[in-house]
Design an enzyme around this catalytic site. Sequence first.
Site, short mmCIF file in Angstrom:
data_model
loop_
_atom_site.label_atom_id
_atom_site.label_comp_id
_atom_site.label_asym_id
_atom_site.label_seq_id
_atom_site.Cartn_x
_atom_site.Cartn_y
_atom_site.Cartn_z
N LYS A 1 -1.61 7.91 -2.92
CA LYS A 1 -0.41 7.39 -3.57
C LYS A 1 -0.08 8.18 -4.84
CE LYS A 1 -0.90 2.62 -1.82
NZ LYS A 1 -1.17 1.22 -2.24
N TYR B 1 6.68 -0.30 4.16
CA TYR B 1 6.21 -1.56 3.57
C TYR B 1 7.09 -2.74 3.96
CZ TYR B 1 2.59 0.62 0.63
OH TYR B 1 1.46 1.27 0.17
N ARG C 1 -11.28 2.81 -4.17
CA ARG C 1 -10.67 1.95 -5.18
C ARG C 1 -11.70 1.46 -6.19
NH1 ARG C 1 -6.95 -1.19 -0.69
NH2 ARG C 1 -5.05 0.08 -0.89
N ASN D 1 -3.47 1.38 -6.96
CA ASN D 1 -4.76 1.40 -6.25
C ASN D 1 -4.98 2.64 -5.39
OD1 ASN D 1 -3.03 0.73 -4.21
ND2 ASN D 1 -3.97 -1.23 -3.70
N HIS E 1 -3.51 4.35 0.42
CA HIS E 1 -3.11 3.49 1.53
C HIS E 1 -3.88 3.89 2.77
CE1 HIS E 1 -0.69 1.35 4.51
NE2 HIS E 1 -0.79 2.46 5.23
N GLU F 1 2.50 3.84 11.97
CA GLU F 1 2.59 4.57 10.69
C GLU F 1 2.46 6.07 10.90
OE1 GLU F 1 -0.28 2.72 8.08
OE2 GLU F 1 0.87 0.85 7.97
P1 IDP Z 1 -3.54 -2.72 1.36
O1 IDP Z 1 -2.92 -1.52 0.68
O2 IDP Z 1 -4.98 -2.90 0.95
O3 IDP Z 1 -3.35 -2.72 2.85
P2 IDP Z 1 -1.45 -4.77 1.25
O4 IDP Z 1 -1.70 -6.23 1.13
O5 IDP Z 1 -0.96 -4.24 2.55
O6 IDP Z 1 -2.78 -4.01 0.77
O7 IDP Z 1 -0.40 -4.40 0.10
C1 IDP Z 1 0.21 -3.12 0.10
C2 IDP Z 1 0.21 -2.59 -1.31
O8 IDP Z 1 1.06 -3.39 -2.10
C3 IDP Z 1 -1.14 -2.63 -2.03
O9 IDP Z 1 -1.97 -1.53 -1.73
C4 IDP Z 1 -0.71 -2.61 -3.47
O10 IDP Z 1 -0.33 -1.28 -3.87
C5 IDP Z 1 0.55 -3.48 -3.43
N1 IDP Z 1 0.26 -4.87 -3.71
C6 IDP Z 1 -0.25 -5.79 -2.86
N2 IDP Z 1 -0.37 -6.99 -3.44
C7 IDP Z 1 0.07 -6.82 -4.71
C8 IDP Z 1 0.20 -7.69 -5.83
O11 IDP Z 1 -0.13 -8.87 -5.79
N3 IDP Z 1 0.70 -7.13 -6.98
C9 IDP Z 1 1.07 -5.83 -7.07
N4 IDP Z 1 0.97 -4.97 -6.03
C10 IDP Z 1 0.47 -5.46 -4.87
MG MG Z 2 -1.65 -2.90 3.99
#
Ligand code: IDP
Ligand code: MG
Length: 149
Positions: A9, A49, A102, A112, A115, A126
């Site tokens: 990212k 997303y 992470r 974080n 992805h 994807e």
């Molecule tokens: P993942 O990346 O571990 O699969 P997902 O739940 O799919 O997690 O969420 C996608 C991305 O959205 C996360 O990696 C993070 O960058 C962002 N994200 C998810 N939940 C939050 C939140 O509560 N606050 C801010 N950003 C979030």
């Molecule tokens: Mg995800």
Amino acid sequence: MERTLVIVKPDGVQRGLIGPVVSKLESRGLKIVAMKMIRIDRDLAERHYGIHRGKAFFEPLVAYITSSPVVVAVFEGNNAVQVVRNTMGATNPADAAPGTIRGDYALEIGRNIIHGSDSTENAQKEVDLFFQADELMSYERAVDPWVFE
Ligand code: IDP
Ligand code: MG
């Protein structure tokens, strides 16, 4: 052999962590079958997303992922989806185990670093969203018999 999509990212690129992130996955034994640097535009971000549309973090998430170039890659190996997810660590870096990407390189959920696809079905979608078929390489590595039994 399974394939999965990985994105280093914008924060990973800006912080000079492309190498360490890729290295962690590569040295695990996973094979890189596609890789490029791109700037994700709003349309692509919303498609990638789409599942998070409507959530409070959706707009900040789109702003974040479009804010700077990213490196997108496809990694191949048995159980590649699960192995990458485990190597990434928990979505919230505060909960991510030390030794995970992470857990080693990030502090906040909105920054974080990486992805990784969360299922084989989504991985296929994807990979198709980010790569043309002719960008995906099929090749043998001399080391493969030392990685795959
Ligand atoms: P993942 O990346 O571990 O699969 P997902 O739940 O799919 O997690 O969420 C996608 C991305 O959205 C996360 O990696 C993070 O960058 C962002 N994200 C998810 N939940 C939050 C939140 O509560 N606050 C801010 N950003 C979030
Ligand atoms: Mg995800």
